[in-house]
Design an enzyme around this catalytic site. Structure first.
Site, PDB file in Angstrom:
ATOM      1  CD  GLN A  56      -2.897  -1.085   2.191  1.00 30.29           C
ATOM      2  OE1 GLN A  56      -2.687  -1.563   3.186  1.00 30.29           O
ATOM      3  NE2 GLN A  56      -4.157  -0.419   2.173  1.00 30.29           N
ATOM      4  NE  ARG A 113      -0.138  -4.708  11.674  1.00 32.77           N
ATOM      5  CZ  ARG A 113      -1.114  -4.963  11.054  1.00 32.77           C
ATOM      6  NH1 ARG A 113      -2.109  -4.021  10.991  1.00 32.77           N
ATOM      7  NH2 ARG A 113      -1.262  -6.143  10.237  1.00 32.77           N
ATOM      8  CG  HIS A 158      -0.848  -5.972   5.193  1.00 34.34           C
ATOM      9  ND1 HIS A 158      -1.102  -5.391   6.658  1.00 34.34           N
ATOM     10  CD2 HIS A 158      -2.146  -5.832   4.714  1.00 34.34           C
ATOM     11  CE1 HIS A 158      -2.124  -4.716   6.693  1.00 34.34           C
ATOM     12  NE2 HIS A 158      -2.816  -4.934   5.378  1.00 34.34           N
ATOM     13  CG  ASN A 202      -3.370  -7.375   7.922  1.00 31.49           C
ATOM     14  OD1 ASN A 202      -3.833  -6.870   9.252  1.00 31.49           O
ATOM     15  ND2 ASN A 202      -4.289  -6.996   6.949  1.00 31.49           N
ATOM     16  CD  GLU A 203      -8.037  -7.064   8.008  1.00 30.35           C
ATOM     17  OE1 GLU A 203      -8.589  -6.994   6.832  1.00 30.35           O
ATOM     18  OE2 GLU A 203      -8.137  -5.886   8.971  1.00 30.35           O
ATOM     19  CG  ASN A 344      -6.681  -5.087  11.664  1.00 26.58           C
ATOM     20  OD1 ASN A 344      -5.749  -4.844  12.875  1.00 26.58           O
ATOM     21  ND2 ASN A 344      -6.223  -5.475  10.482  1.00 26.58           N
ATOM     22  CE1 TYR A 346      -9.938   0.709   9.332  1.00 26.45           C
ATOM     23  CE2 TYR A 346      -9.936  -1.660   9.508  1.00 26.45           C
ATOM     24  CZ  TYR A 346      -9.325  -0.418   9.330  1.00 26.45           C
ATOM     25  OH  TYR A 346      -7.899  -0.447   9.055  1.00 26.45           O
ATOM     26  CD  GLU A 412      -5.257  -2.640   9.523  1.00 30.06           C
ATOM     27  OE1 GLU A 412      -6.408  -2.584   8.962  1.00 30.06           O
ATOM     28  OE2 GLU A 412      -4.399  -3.447   8.931  1.00 30.06           O
ATOM     29  CD1 TRP A 457      -6.308   2.175   7.166  1.00 31.70           C
ATOM     30  CD2 TRP A 457      -4.490   0.941   7.854  1.00 31.70           C
ATOM     31  NE1 TRP A 457      -5.784   1.896   6.066  1.00 31.70           N
ATOM     32  CE2 TRP A 457      -4.463   1.067   6.267  1.00 31.70           C
ATOM     33  CE3 TRP A 457      -3.343  -0.026   8.224  1.00 31.70           C
ATOM     34  CZ2 TRP A 457      -3.736   0.315   5.350  1.00 31.70           C
ATOM     35  CZ3 TRP A 457      -2.598  -0.559   7.317  1.00 31.70           C
ATOM     36  CH2 TRP A 457      -2.707  -0.361   6.101  1.00 31.70           C
ATOM     37  CD  GLU A 464      -8.675   0.510   1.655  1.00 29.29           C
ATOM     38  OE1 GLU A 464      -7.443   0.842   2.320  1.00 29.29           O
ATOM     39  OE2 GLU A 464      -9.332  -0.256   2.262  1.00 29.29           O
ATOM     40  CD1 TRP A 465      -6.577  -2.882   0.904  1.00 34.33           C
ATOM     41  CD2 TRP A 465      -4.922  -4.039  -0.183  1.00 34.33           C
ATOM     42  NE1 TRP A 465      -5.727  -3.308   1.893  1.00 34.33           N
ATOM     43  CE2 TRP A 465      -4.478  -3.888   0.982  1.00 34.33           C
ATOM     44  CE3 TRP A 465      -4.217  -4.455  -1.187  1.00 34.33           C
ATOM     45  CZ2 TRP A 465      -3.419  -4.330   1.557  1.00 34.33           C
ATOM     46  CZ3 TRP A 465      -2.852  -5.069  -0.618  1.00 34.33           C
ATOM     47  CH2 TRP A 465      -2.546  -4.943   0.737  1.00 34.33           C
TER      48      TRP A 465
HETATM   49  C1  GAL Z   1      -7.948  -3.684   6.462  1.00 34.10           C
HETATM   50  C2  GAL Z   1      -6.564  -3.747   5.786  1.00 34.10           C
HETATM   51  C3  GAL Z   1      -5.634  -2.680   5.500  1.00 34.10           C
HETATM   52  C4  GAL Z   1      -6.316  -1.385   5.123  1.00 34.10           C
HETATM   53  C5  GAL Z   1      -7.800  -1.228   6.048  1.00 34.10           C
HETATM   54  C6  GAL Z   1      -8.671  -0.160   5.375  1.00 34.10           C
HETATM   55  O1  GAL Z   1      -8.811  -4.520   6.034  1.00 34.10           O
HETATM   56  O2  GAL Z   1      -5.689  -4.794   6.703  1.00 34.10           O
HETATM   57  O3  GAL Z   1      -4.755  -3.110   4.616  1.00 34.10           O
HETATM   58  O4  GAL Z   1      -6.647  -1.483   3.831  1.00 34.10           O
HETATM   59  O5  GAL Z   1      -8.423  -2.448   5.863  1.00 34.10           O
HETATM   60  O6  GAL Z   1      -9.695  -0.693   4.405  1.00 34.10           O
END
Ligand code: GAL
Length: 514
Positions: A56, A113, A158, A202-203, A344, A346, A412, A457, A464-465
């Site tokens: 990223q 991190r 990751h 990661n995840e 993580n 959100y 995160e 994060w 963002e992927w």
């Molecule tokens: C997580 C991921 C991160 C980042 C974040 C925000 O799932 O580990 O790399 O993209 O979401 O969407």
């Protein structure tokens, strides 16, 4: 009567005073029990940090001997990412160690991190061929961090697997188990004298479901019904073996810890019916427990998931379950294979019971539930991310209740805005961080969760992927149109720095007396 009036006036005055100090950060969340602001400090050695990931932020995708990763291949394939954007250059952090460390210092964090790019270190995926320039890059980064008194917290994986390993099947090939352990061995040996906090994966729920089951992320496989379970099974074994390798070969001399980072939303029952309450519990157990039960509880998958997936497999005529099984030896390896729980988190969803009899049963239908959001919850730059701060506290309580007193790091947490005119006064993100960090303070001080640190994060806007540069999560804004990729602190960077400085939340009155 007059006495009652006096009492009422006194009561109202007291409440007004309390409300002035005990602000509610979100207008729609005003339950005094649940949402009132909590003042207090974290422990002295609390870990404060920000997170990033190699693909990223680094750029330099084919520089100095780096091999391609699955994400290079995926993003270079038309139609896979927002406007076909790639991370070929992204924040250019490969060339900007000094600037990134300067910004970390400005935040006042004591942890950073980041992840290692496997194909930068081993272009062919194995230790037979090492790329010295790639190895040196991480030494330089780690040295710069340590010189600034910032502890590295390093994620081994990751999501950017070397493409050569994908060519042999990636996480669906059993060989990945040994290959990951060889990679981990190299990294522990090379960097373990300086790095004492490691995260294996990661995840895994996200990269196995998105990558192997629905194809939304690299490597883009759509093996509906079995891709994620099969990949996840091998990931879990690779995790456990890497943990034990560290334990036997490195722990005594390096004195570090090894954990795994799992993603969890909070799942709130949509109604107070038995069916919805059971569905929410099933969703949490089945999703978070898919990786957490084997590592932190039993060495095996949750019973509820095993039963449902087996029944749904039988219902469509399969002779064995789509959910793989561990041997007794593997269960022994898995059980207790982490020194800490990386979380993580959100957002939150409502969950209702919904029996799903898909003809192609798959990871999205197996647990018989439906998720939704509340219209009153604020929106962000990501459709899946609505700020619901109390959900984090409930997730932490659930983890404590289910897995016991394991040390937890939030690895995160943060929120996005969409690409658009530069916006440095991100008051919504300030609110998000204050509210979520306040909830973890409550989890620690009121609920007794063994919380060791909070990592936001993310340091700066980055790739963002699949959403490319359309979703910005940074404490620092990055100008991707400028070849220098300048970083500028947002208001949230300053607010986060203040929380770190205070090591929590101090009442304005107490602050002025300091
Ligand atoms: C997580 C991921 C991160 C980042 C974040 C925000 O799932 O580990 O790399 O993209 O979401 O969407």
């Amino acid at each position: 009567m007059q006495g009652q009036l006096m009492f009422a006036i006194l009561f109202v005055t007291l409440c007004v005073e309390t409300l002035a100090e005990d602000e509610f950060l979100y207008k729609q969340f005003t339950d005094p029990e649940r949402d009132a602001f909590h003042y207090g400090k974290f422990q002295e050695d609390f870990a404060w940090g920000v997170a990033t990931a190699s693909y990223q932020i680094e750029g330099a995708w084919n520089e100095d001997g780096k091999g391609p990763s699955v994400w290079d291949t995926f993003a270079h394939t038309p139609g896979k990412t927002h406007l076909n954007q790639t991370a070929d250059v992204t924040c250019d952090s490969y060339h900007k160690i000094a600037e990134d460390v300067k910004n970390l210092k400005e935040l006042g964090v004591n942890h950073y991190r980041f992840s290692l790019s496997w194909s930068r270190i081993m272009p062919k995926g194995t230790p037979d061929e090492i790329n010295p320039a790639g190895v040196q890059y991480y030494h330089d980064l780690i040295d710069a961090l340590l010189a600034a008194n910032i502890q590295p917290m390093v994620t081994l994986y990751h999501w950017d697997m070397p493409q050569v390993l994908m060519d042999i099947g990636g996480w669906e090939n059993e060989l990945m188990h040994a290959l990951f352990v060889a990679y981990a061995d190299f990294c522990f040996n090379e960097y373990g004298g300086k790095v004492t906090k490691w995260i294996t994966f990661n995840e895994p729920t996200v990269f196995t479901v998105f990558g192997y089951e629905i194809g939304y992320h690299a490597p883009g496989k759509t093996h509906l019904g079995w891709g994620a379970y099969r990949a996840g099974h091998i990931v879990l074994k690779a995790h456990a073996s890497a943990y034990h390798l560290y334990d036997k070969k490195y722990r005594a001399s390096q004195n570090g810890v090894v954990g795994i980072t799992l993603h969890a939303r909070w799942y709130e029952p949509k109604t107070d019916t038995d069916a919805d309450r059971a569905a929410a519990q099933r969703a949490l157990t089945g999703e978070l427990g898919w990786f957490a039960h084997p590592v932190f509880l039993t060495g095996d998958y949750p019973e509820v998931a095993k039963e449902l997936i087996a029944a749904k497999s039988r219902a469509v005529g399969l002779t064995s379950s789509r959910f793989p099984e561990f041997t007794e030896e593997e269960k022994q390896m898995l059980k207790g294979s982490a020194d800490f729980f990386g979380l993580n988190h959100y957002s939150t969803s409502y969950i209702e019971n919904k029996v799903d009899a898909s003809l192609i049963p798959n990871i999205m239908s197996d647990l018989d539930y439906k998720a939704s959001e509340d219209d009153s919850w604020d929106r962000t730059g990501s459709w899946w991310l609505r700020p619901v701060p109390w959900g984090l506290r409930r997730t932490l309580k659930w983890i404590k209740k289910t897995y016991g007193d394991i040390p937890v790091y939030i690895t995160e947490n943060g929120m996005s805005e969409n690409d658009g005119p530069v916006r440095l006064e991100d008051t919504d993100r300030v609110t998000y961080y204050r509210a979520y960090i306040n909830e973890i303070l409550k989890a620690q001080q009121i609920d007794g969760v063994n919380l060791k640190g909070y990592i936001a994060w993310t340091l700066m806007d980055n790739f963002e992927w699949a959403e490319g540069y359309n979703e910005r999560f940074g404490l620092f804004h990055v100008d991707f149109n400028d070849p220098d990729r300048p970083r500028t602190a947002r208001a949230s960077a300053k607010a986060f720095a203040q929380i770190i400085k205070d090591n929590g939340f101090i009442k304005a009155k107490e602050k002025s007396e300091l």
